[in-house]
Design an enzyme around this catalytic site. Structure first.
Site, mmCIF file in Angstrom:
data_model
loop_
_atom_site.group_PDB
_atom_site.id
_atom_site.type_symbol
_atom_site.label_atom_id
_atom_site.label_comp_id
_atom_site.label_asym_id
_atom_site.label_seq_id
_atom_site.Cartn_x
_atom_site.Cartn_y
_atom_site.Cartn_z
ATOM 1 N N ASN A 38 8.533 -20.636 12.922
ATOM 2 C CA ASN A 38 7.097 -20.939 12.839
ATOM 3 C C ASN A 38 6.280 -19.742 12.376
ATOM 4 O OD1 ASN A 38 7.185 -19.289 15.040
ATOM 5 N ND2 ASN A 38 6.272 -20.753 16.487
ATOM 6 N N ASP A 39 6.947 -18.686 11.889
ATOM 7 C CA ASP A 39 6.348 -17.480 11.311
ATOM 8 C C ASP A 39 5.865 -16.484 12.358
ATOM 9 O OD1 ASP A 39 5.980 -16.191 8.807
ATOM 10 O OD2 ASP A 39 3.819 -16.425 8.989
ATOM 11 N N HIS A 131 -9.100 7.622 5.041
ATOM 12 C CA HIS A 131 -10.031 7.554 3.914
ATOM 13 C C HIS A 131 -11.398 8.087 4.314
ATOM 14 C CE1 HIS A 131 -12.026 6.131 0.321
ATOM 15 N NE2 HIS A 131 -12.908 5.497 1.071
ATOM 16 N N LYS A 195 -18.420 7.811 -10.774
ATOM 17 C CA LYS A 195 -17.881 6.496 -11.112
ATOM 18 C C LYS A 195 -18.692 5.391 -10.459
ATOM 19 C CE LYS A 195 -14.681 5.316 -7.391
ATOM 20 N NZ LYS A 195 -13.303 5.018 -6.981
ATOM 21 N N ASP A 221 -6.849 12.783 -4.477
ATOM 22 C CA ASP A 221 -7.530 11.703 -3.767
ATOM 23 C C ASP A 221 -6.666 11.310 -2.573
ATOM 24 O OD1 ASP A 221 -9.410 9.813 -3.138
ATOM 25 O OD2 ASP A 221 -9.274 8.706 -5.026
#
Length: 313
Positions: A38-39, A131, A195, A221
């Site tokens: 059923n995942d 981030h 940007k 980055d």
């Protein structure tokens, strides 16, 4: 009596987990993750965790939801198994970009994920290059936030010819602080690109601030995903006279057209650490850097109750 150090891993980045365990000189703990018809996921530890100092390594890479739920279940199962302390080691923290309410009727997903990890029972979190640093503040438990800057600096110092003729480039204004720190470490000048993000996968460069003519540009980055920002930056730099372009990232997610864009783009090489498993096709332009020893040292210091602040830089 000292608590036993025990390291376990979810399914997202087993190679990094094994490298960390090898550097610590301990076996990687045994656990099982299964998926029912059923995942639904099923998680079970195959050894006793009682009174152990448990470190669970899981990067929140695609499929993000599966790996997040697996991490939550592993934390919960460890707490239910009488572990003395559970530390969630999250080399790559997904949803970190969703750190504020910058549009109406949206979720601050970075805070939500932090709440889930704490609700599952994590006593501490160890992560790398969020981030946005403010995500650190979403946690009420201690967070050790490592930086990949020493590894990236060493890569540029050893791989780029005539480093003294290079310039560190932030691919957008939001990365200036990160790029400035690396530039100071390497004693190099800095430039940045203005940007505009048009969508999740499209960006456009509006201008370059700084001098790159005749120089080797070193883009830095926190993450490369579809490589749209990267290639726009590389094209802008070459148009402004840069003789070569390299790039280095903490997190190499590489989804969608990323590899095609990198191979076709005006860039010599792209390096990223192994916080994320590299599942894309091999490419001569892609290089992986190891942060396994750095995480192992941080885990050892946390286990011993020693300072980890010197590892931040």
């Amino acid at each position: 009596m000292e608590r036993p150090l025990m390291v376990f891993s979810g399914q997202s980045n087993l190679p990094l987990a094994q490298e960390i365990a090898d550097n610590l000189g301990v076996p990687l703990g045994k656990s099982t993750t299964e998926r029912f018809a059923n995942d639904c996921l099923f998680v079970r530890y195959e050894q006793s965790l009682r009174e152990g100092d448990i470190f669970i390594i899981q990067s929140l890479t695609p499929p993000v939801q599966d790996h997040l739920v697996e991490l939550l279940m592993m934390i919960d199962a460890a707490k239910s198994s009488s572990a003395a302390r559970v530390t969630a080691v999250i080399p790559y923290y997904a949803y970190a970009r969703s750190d504020k309410k910058d549009a109406p009727r949206i979720s601050i997903a970075a805070r939500l994920v932090a709440d889930l990890i704490q609700a599952a029972g994590a006593d501490r979190v160890l992560t790398m290059t969020l981030h946005s640093a403010q995500v650190h503040g979403f946690f009420k438990v201690p967070v050790d936030h490592l930086s990949a800057e020493p590894v990236i600096a060493n890569y540029f110092a050893t791989q780029v010819d005539r480093l003294e003729n290079a310039v560190v480039v932030a691919p957008d204004a939001g990365d200036i602080k990160r790029a400035s720190s690396l530039a100071r470490r390497l004693a190099l000048p800095i430039a940045f690109i203005d940007k505009q993000r048009l969508s999740d996968t499209e960006v456009t460069s509006r201008g370059l601030v700084g001098d790159v003519r005749g120089k080797t540009a070193l883009i830095v980055d926190d993450e490369v995903s579809t490589a749209g920002t990267l290639i726009q930056a590389a094209e802008s730099l070459t148009q402004n006279g840069a003789q070569a372009v390299y790039a280095a990232f903490t997190h190499g997610v590489y989804v969608g057209p990323a590899i095609d864009r990198i191979e076709k783009g005006p860039i010599v090489e792209v390096a990223a650490t192994n916080t994320c498993t590299y599942n894309a096709r091999p490419s001569p332009k892609i290089k992986q850097l190891s942060v396994g020893p750095l995480f192992a040292e941080a885990i050892w210091r946390i286990h011993r109750g020693e300072s980890v602040s010197s590892l931040f830089t």
